[in-house]
Design an enzyme around this catalytic site. Structure first.
Site, PDB file in Angstrom:
ATOM      1  N   ARG A  30       0.833  -1.202   0.000  1.00 12.48           N
ATOM      2  CA  ARG A  30       0.000   0.000   0.000  1.00 12.48           C
ATOM      3  C   ARG A  30       0.869   1.253   0.000  1.00 12.48           C
ATOM      4  NH1 ARG A  30      -3.304   2.414   4.383  1.00 12.48           N
ATOM      5  NH2 ARG A  30      -5.128   3.406   3.448  1.00 12.48           N
ATOM      6  N   ARG A  68      -2.234   1.885  19.961  1.00 10.10           N
ATOM      7  CA  ARG A  68      -1.715   2.726  21.036  1.00 10.10           C
ATOM      8  C   ARG A  68      -1.836   1.947  22.344  1.00 10.10           C
ATOM      9  NH1 ARG A  68       1.242   7.185  20.163  1.00 10.10           N
ATOM     10  NH2 ARG A  68       0.199   8.457  21.704  1.00 10.10           N
ATOM     11  N   LYS A  92       2.072  -8.590  11.426  1.00  6.95           N
ATOM     12  CA  LYS A  92       1.574  -8.732  10.056  1.00  6.95           C
ATOM     13  C   LYS A  92       1.898 -10.101   9.477  1.00  6.95           C
ATOM     14  CE  LYS A  92       1.379  -6.223   5.670  1.00  6.95           C
ATOM     15  NZ  LYS A  92       1.619  -4.915   5.029  1.00  6.95           N
TER      16      LYS A  92
END
Length: 322
Positions: free
Chosen positions: A118, A320, A183
């Protein structure tokens, strides 16, 4: 990369020692020519040993894709081409689409030299350690109705990975698959066509299959591979076949019903649902938010610190820690 390099690697794929002289003779080349061709092997993310008196050996056995095994698992409706090396399967398939290639055409590569993620990011892959392919699909719907396609693809790929034994696979908006927030795979969808239809999408998928330390050092984010979350480890051919077998019906269903048909399934798989995130828009300053939902068009709905809601159609997000 020369064709001889891939031919030699097929001779060495079992992970055992092979005499350089025997390999060169079997390929009809000189010993010096073979030696030169094998110097490029580390560029493919593959570790090779050369021992005087014993020959060459790969650090790990190498599995090349088997077209027949892929198609047996895919369930039909797919036209498959496998190449040893290419710059980008999606770039090539876009050219094939413009030339009239049929819906369901899949181009898979043993190794990509310039795979794209991306926003133009490079996709790091390794020969035998990654699974990289692109799938062409033609839709009756117009390009404007393909919103949420990458999310629907994510659901299909997650289901395929689970069917192959991968555990705890989830999706991350808008186009990643993760395990424990690391990932595992990425999706890149490129679309074109008329506003009212028809339209075409080239769907690129890259999955980490079994990455060695040298390849991991080149990746700038936390990653995981199929080898670390699936027991037993499926073959690359079985994994590709399973993904295609899930993608074909999912894309046909998307053409008929769009993203709303799998919206609930995507919600159930979203690793970041209800979590506090850092949002990095394409142009504006970063800010914190909390994920609350996904809209029917695939936009991510977040709650801002002041209580307002916002819909993200294009942004980067990261977790976060509270």
């Amino acid at each position: 990369m020369s064709a001889l390099t891939f031919q030699a690697l097929r001779r060495l794929a079992d992970g055992r020692f092979h005499s350089g002289e025997d390999v060169a003779r079997s390929l009809g080349r000189s010993r010096a020519t073979l030696s030169e061709a094998l110097k490029r092997v580390p560029d493919l993310g593959v570790e090779i040993f050369s021992v005087r008196g014993r020959g060459y050996r790969l650090a790990e056995p190498l599995e090349f894709l088997d077209p027949a095994a892929v198609l047996r698992r895919s369930g039909g409706g797919i036209t498959l081409e496998i190449v040893d090396e290419i710059d980008s399967t999606s770039t090539r398939l876009l050219e094939m689409a413009a030339a009239g290639a049929a819906s369901g055409t899949c181009l898979a590569a043993e190794w990509q030299s310039a795979g794209r993620g991306r926003r133009g990011r490079p996709w790091v892959s390794a020969l035998g350690g990654s699974l990289t392919f692109s799938l062409l699909w033609r839709f009756e719907r117009g390009a404007g109705h393909l919103a949420g396609l990458s999310l629907a693809v994510g659901v299909a790929v997650a289901r395929a990975l689970a069917a192959c034994g991968a555990q705890r696979v989830q999706v991350k908006w808008p186009n990643d698959l993760v395990v424990d927030f690391r990932k595992l795979a990425g999706i890149l969808v490129e679309t074109s066509g008329d506003l009212q239809g028809p339209s075409v999408a080239v769907i690129g998928v890259g999955a980490n299959y079994r990455l060695n330390e040298a390849v991991l050092e080149r990746i700038d984010q936390p990653v995981i591979d199929v080898a670390h979350c699936a027991t037993p480890l499926p073959t690359r051919s079985a994994l590709l076949g399973e993904m295609l077998g899930h993608l074909a019906p999912a894309l046909a269903d998307f053409d008929a019903r769009g993203f709303p048909a799998v919206r609930d399934a995507w919600r159930g798989l979203h690793a970041y649902q209800g979590r506090r995130i850092r949002v990095i828009p394409p142009r504006d300053p970063p800010y914190d938010a909390e994920v609350t939902d996904v809209a029917s068009d695939g936009a991510l709905v977040v709650s801002l610190p002041d209580g307002r809601s916002a819909s993200l159609s294009s942004a980067e997000i990261s977790l976060r820690v509270r």
